[in-house]
Write a protein that holds these residues in place. Structure first.
Motif, mmCIF file in Angstrom:
data_model
loop_
_atom_site.group_PDB
_atom_site.id
_atom_site.type_symbol
_atom_site.label_atom_id
_atom_site.label_comp_id
_atom_site.label_asym_id
_atom_site.label_seq_id
_atom_site.Cartn_x
_atom_site.Cartn_y
_atom_site.Cartn_z
ATOM 1 N N ARG A 78 0.817 -1.209 0.000
ATOM 2 C CA ARG A 78 0.000 0.000 0.000
ATOM 3 C C ARG A 78 0.857 1.267 0.000
ATOM 4 N NH1 ARG A 78 -0.380 -2.401 5.085
ATOM 5 N NH2 ARG A 78 0.128 -1.109 6.908
ATOM 6 N N ASN A 79 0.319 2.282 -0.625
ATOM 7 C CA ASN A 79 0.863 3.643 -0.569
ATOM 8 C C ASN A 79 2.269 3.768 -1.142
ATOM 9 O OD1 ASN A 79 -1.558 4.008 0.757
ATOM 10 N ND2 ASN A 79 -0.649 3.996 2.798
ATOM 11 N N GLY A 80 2.544 2.968 -2.160
ATOM 12 C CA GLY A 80 3.790 3.146 -2.883
ATOM 13 C C GLY A 80 5.024 2.575 -2.240
ATOM 14 N N VAL A 81 4.878 1.741 -1.200
ATOM 15 C CA VAL A 81 6.071 1.165 -0.573
ATOM 16 C C VAL A 81 6.760 0.228 -1.560
ATOM 17 C CG1 VAL A 81 5.139 1.358 1.744
ATOM 18 C CG2 VAL A 81 4.778 -0.759 0.452
ATOM 19 N N LYS A 82 8.071 0.123 -1.444
ATOM 20 C CA LYS A 82 8.845 -0.715 -2.353
ATOM 21 C C LYS A 82 9.131 -2.098 -1.798
ATOM 22 C CE LYS A 82 10.942 3.168 -4.791
ATOM 23 N NZ LYS A 82 12.197 3.813 -5.244
ATOM 24 N N LEU A 83 8.949 -2.257 -0.498
ATOM 25 C CA LEU A 83 9.048 -3.560 0.137
ATOM 26 C C LEU A 83 7.749 -3.822 0.891
ATOM 27 C CD1 LEU A 83 12.692 -3.431 1.559
ATOM 28 C CD2 LEU A 83 11.882 -4.841 -0.349
ATOM 29 N N PRO A 84 7.304 -5.069 0.966
ATOM 30 C CA PRO A 84 6.024 -5.337 1.624
ATOM 31 C C PRO A 84 6.047 -4.947 3.097
ATOM 32 C CG PRO A 84 7.207 -7.381 1.166
ATOM 33 C CD PRO A 84 7.946 -6.293 0.450
ATOM 34 N N VAL A 85 4.927 -4.402 3.549
ATOM 35 C CA VAL A 85 4.779 -4.026 4.955
ATOM 36 C C VAL A 85 3.734 -4.927 5.599
ATOM 37 C CG1 VAL A 85 5.490 -1.632 4.604
ATOM 38 C CG2 VAL A 85 3.087 -2.245 4.364
ATOM 39 N N GLU A 86 3.878 -5.124 6.884
ATOM 40 C CA GLU A 86 2.960 -6.002 7.607
ATOM 41 C C GLU A 86 1.608 -5.326 7.771
ATOM 42 O OE1 GLU A 86 2.691 -8.445 11.860
ATOM 43 O OE2 GLU A 86 4.169 -6.845 11.566
ATOM 44 N N TYR A 87 0.565 -6.120 7.676
ATOM 45 C CA TYR A 87 -0.778 -5.646 8.019
ATOM 46 C C TYR A 87 -1.305 -6.513 9.156
ATOM 47 C CZ TYR A 87 -5.737 -4.810 8.060
ATOM 48 O OH TYR A 87 -7.015 -4.506 8.492
ATOM 49 N N ILE A 88 -1.820 -5.879 10.200
ATOM 50 C CA ILE A 88 -2.401 -6.591 11.333
ATOM 51 C C ILE A 88 -3.897 -6.715 11.089
ATOM 52 C CG2 ILE A 88 -2.812 -6.560 13.821
ATOM 53 C CD1 ILE A 88 -0.274 -4.860 14.085
ATOM 54 N N PRO A 89 -4.428 -7.920 10.934
ATOM 55 C CA PRO A 89 -5.849 -8.091 10.644
ATOM 56 C C PRO A 89 -6.729 -7.342 11.653
ATOM 57 C CG PRO A 89 -4.714 -10.174 10.394
ATOM 58 C CD PRO A 89 -3.714 -9.213 10.974
ATOM 59 N N GLY A 90 -7.726 -6.638 11.141
ATOM 60 C CA GLY A 90 -8.658 -5.885 11.974
ATOM 61 C C GLY A 90 -8.265 -4.443 12.193
ATOM 62 N N SER A 91 -7.027 -4.070 11.863
ATOM 63 C CA SER A 91 -6.600 -2.682 12.062
ATOM 64 C C SER A 91 -7.034 -1.825 10.883
ATOM 65 C CB SER A 91 -5.084 -2.622 12.237
ATOM 66 O OG SER A 91 -4.425 -3.105 11.074
ATOM 67 N N VAL A 92 -7.307 -0.547 11.155
ATOM 68 C CA VAL A 92 -7.726 0.397 10.119
ATOM 69 C C VAL A 92 -6.485 1.097 9.568
ATOM 70 C CG1 VAL A 92 -9.128 2.423 9.566
ATOM 71 C CG2 VAL A 92 -9.956 0.741 11.234
ATOM 72 N N VAL A 93 -6.310 1.048 8.260
ATOM 73 C CA VAL A 93 -5.190 1.722 7.611
ATOM 74 C C VAL A 93 -5.718 2.532 6.432
ATOM 75 C CG1 VAL A 93 -3.476 -0.011 8.274
ATOM 76 C CG2 VAL A 93 -4.715 -0.261 6.116
ATOM 77 N N GLU A 94 -4.964 3.568 6.073
ATOM 78 C CA GLU A 94 -5.310 4.345 4.890
ATOM 79 C C GLU A 94 -4.566 3.767 3.691
ATOM 80 O OE1 GLU A 94 -5.567 8.996 3.366
ATOM 81 O OE2 GLU A 94 -3.992 8.410 4.774
ATOM 82 N N VAL A 95 -5.289 3.571 2.605
ATOM 83 C CA VAL A 95 -4.662 3.164 1.353
ATOM 84 C C VAL A 95 -4.909 4.257 0.321
ATOM 85 C CG1 VAL A 95 -4.821 0.704 1.817
ATOM 86 C CG2 VAL A 95 -6.681 1.825 0.589
ATOM 87 N N ILE A 96 -3.858 4.603 -0.416
ATOM 88 C CA ILE A 96 -3.938 5.631 -1.453
ATOM 89 C C ILE A 96 -3.749 4.947 -2.797
ATOM 90 C CG2 ILE A 96 -2.969 7.788 -2.336
ATOM 91 C CD1 ILE A 96 -1.820 8.224 0.515
ATOM 92 N N ILE A 97 -4.776 5.000 -3.619
ATOM 93 C CA ILE A 97 -4.725 4.393 -4.948
ATOM 94 C C ILE A 97 -4.674 5.523 -5.966
ATOM 95 C CG2 ILE A 97 -5.823 2.807 -6.558
ATOM 96 C CD1 ILE A 97 -7.313 1.580 -4.194
ATOM 97 N N LYS A 98 -3.502 5.683 -6.576
ATOM 98 C CA LYS A 98 -3.309 6.722 -7.573
ATOM 99 C C LYS A 98 -3.637 6.152 -8.941
ATOM 100 C CE LYS A 98 -0.029 10.259 -9.113
ATOM 101 N NZ LYS A 98 1.320 10.843 -8.913
ATOM 102 N N LEU A 99 -4.674 6.689 -9.567
ATOM 103 C CA LEU A 99 -5.120 6.193 -10.853
ATOM 104 C C LEU A 99 -4.270 6.783 -11.969
ATOM 105 C CD1 LEU A 99 -8.994 6.478 -10.308
ATOM 106 C CD2 LEU A 99 -7.384 4.776 -9.437
ATOM 107 N N TRP A 100 -4.263 6.103 -13.114
ATOM 108 C CA TRP A 100 -3.485 6.608 -14.239
ATOM 109 C C TRP A 100 -4.045 7.936 -14.736
ATOM 110 C CZ3 TRP A 100 -2.311 1.921 -17.960
ATOM 111 C CH2 TRP A 100 -1.407 1.062 -17.318
#
Length: 544
Positions: free
Chosen positions: A456-478
């Motif tokens: 998510r959000n342009g990271v270059k290496l995978p980041v951990e997601y904790i199930p049930g936690s609220v996170v912001e995701v930014i999807i930049k469209l073409w």
């Protein structure tokens, strides 16, 4: 036409056809290098056109394809083979000292692979339908473009499948997907395995060697470039980046044209595009006349010429494609279907949930990240802007709808969708589809996008997601140039799949191509209060 077997530096001979105009010569030369045997009849016609305009045309089969010797490995031999071929052309008496390179899609790839090493005889390039941003072309935020690259791999494996029946459908159903090649071809496709297992741009496959070198080449191009791209071509995003990478001096003498086209550089889909056609071969002739012959009219340079969808006009953007401002719209839930798109954030926190089952993904309907339609396969999704299903057509798709617009909304650039989400899964995906809704209720897709939680959000290496936690995701469209007229509405659909444009996320963490099974997950989108999920739209000034 004369045939030559041109020896490369390692001794491999490439089958090379020379089409020369009538008369004594010498002539400027247009070089076309091609891996697709089925394209030869069309290229012969193209060569005859170049001959009519006073150019010699060279059409060469790439290594390991057609009648050329050597082994076919996509892309990696094109740099040295192309430079060796140009060196051979320079030695020919019928060449007048001026060379241009020409071709679409892979035929542009072979140009870019050597464009930073051109000798002085190469005076101009014409590129279309290809980008050096290979990782970005294969992946969007951790999600693999399966329609494009699995489809391409099946068509260009270089070996026959054990059973060609329903090949794509069987390929994408195999889990783990890594085993697809051996099951369907009885042999490994090493280059395809690299594509599907190197999911980070920092993986050595993308960050070192050929692909890393290719990505940097536009920064060193000194040759004037005419580039043509389509709003609905799967290479659009990378082509716009490549144009921006050109040195300032090169960009000042180059030109980018972006039309309402798919990969074939022609319109498609359910919308009309008045004045949307352009004779790109005529544009190329004019480009080469000026740069190779010093003849003809002057050509526009240092500009981006874009077609504005729904306005039916072309617009010049001096120096690039930039918006004049931004408009922010907020997502709100009120229990109705569809939910609302509002002009101001709600102070109330709300949530909307749905169940995502990887074995029942949302089918792709239109968009820019598609290619397999060119095969004519009946199960291939159609590209570009299509009429969409009505809100509520699936329980796993959430629709948001604005009020009718009180003025035109001129989108000019990359829309960003910012969502606050949570999932039961350790990793999953969220996808969006932005649409225009006409006064009669018909919806047409403008842009779509997707992200995994791990990328998510342009990271270059995978980041951990904790199930049930609220996170912001930014999807930049073409990027897009699209005007939504007064009285129309804006609609956004949110789900967790867009298949087969992108692979089906299995709701498990780790490399998607290694997963042997899937799980069902409950997904939630949070709105309002601390969670201002929203759409940020780049807009053009009405006067421009």
């Amino acid at each position: 036409m004369t045939v030559h077997r041109v020896a490369m530096r390692d001794g491999t001979e490439l089958y090379t056809r020379a089409y020369l105009p009538a008369g004594p010569g010498p002539w400027p030369v247009v070089l076309i290098r091609n891996p697709y045997a089925g394209m030869l009849p069309m290229l012969e016609v193209t060569a005859s056109v170049w001959n009519e305009y006073g150019y010699a045309a060279i059409v060469q089969d790439c290594r390991g394809t057609g009648r050329s010797g050597g082994e076919w490995t996509p892309f990696v031999n094109e740099r040295m083979d192309g430079l060796d071929t140009i060196e051979w052309i320079v030695r020919q008496r019928w060449m007048d000292g001026n060379i241009g390179t020409y071709g679409h899609s892979y035929l542009s790839a072979v140009q870019l692979a050597m464009a930073d090493r051109f000798p002085q005889e190469v005076k101009a390039m014409v590129l279309s339908g290809f980008s050096t941003e290979r990782f970005r072309s294969h992946y969007m935020n951790g999600m693999f473009r399966q329609d494009v690259y699995t489809g391409w791999a099946l068509e260009n494996a270089g070996i026959e499948p054990l059973d060609p029946e329903n090949l794509f459908a069987r390929a994408v159903s195999i889990r783990p997907h890594l085993e697809m090649d051996e099951r369907l071809f009885g042999k490994r496709l090493p280059w395809y395995r690299q594509w599907i297992t190197n999911t980070s741009p920092l993986d050595e496959y993308w960050s070192a060697g050929f692909w890393a070198e290719l990505r940097e080449i536009p920064k060193y191009i000194q040759t004037p470039v005419l580039m043509a791209a389509g709003w609905f071509d799967h290479h659009l995003d990378g082509m716009l980046m490549d144009y921006r990478k050109l040195p300032e001096g090169t960009r000042a003498v180059s030109r980018l044209i972006v039309g309402p086209w798919v990969h074939t550089l022609s319109p498609a889909g359910d919308l009309e595009y008045p004045d949307g056609e352009r004779n790109l071969l005529a544009e190329a002739v004019l480009w080469f006349d000026v740069h190779l012959r010093g003849a003809g009219e002057s050509v526009p340079a240092g500009e981006t010429m874009t077609y504005v969808v729904r306005e039916g006009r072309w617009r010049r953007w001096p120096g690039g494609f930039e918006p004049d401002g931004r408009r922010i719209l907020y997502l709100a839930g009120d229990g109705s279907v569809p939910h609302r798109i509002a002009g101001a954030p709600s102070p109330l926190e709300e949530r909307i949930g749905y169940t995502y089952d990887p074995d029942n993904p949302v089918p792709t309907r239109g968009g820019a990240g598609l290619l397999r339609y060119l095969s004519g396969a009946p199960d291939a999704p159609k590209p570009a802007s299509l009429r969409q299903e009505p809100p509520g057509y699936r329980d796993d798709v959430i629709s948001f709808l604005s009020d009718p617009l009180d003025e035109d909304l001129r989108i000019a650039g990359s829309v960003e969708v910012r969502l606050f989400v949570c999932s039961e899964a350790p990793d999953t995906a969220f996808s969006v589809n932005l649409m225009e809704v006409t006064p009669d209720g018909e919806a047409y897709n403008i842009r779509d996008g997707i992200t995994s939680l791990s990328y998510r959000n342009g990271v270059k290496l995978p980041v951990e997601y904790i199930p049930g936690s609220v996170v912001e995701v930014i999807i930049k469209l073409w990027p897009i140039a699209w005007t939504i007229r007064k009285g129309c509405r804006l609609r956004l659909d949110v789900s967790s799949s867009n298949f087969p444009a992108y692979h089906v996320h299995p709701n498990r963490s780790g490399c998607w191509a290694l997963q042997a099974d899937t799980r069902v997950a409950r997904q939630t989108v949070h709105l309002g209060g601390r969670y201002p999920s929203r759409i940020e739209i780049p807009v053009a000034d009405e006067r421009s």
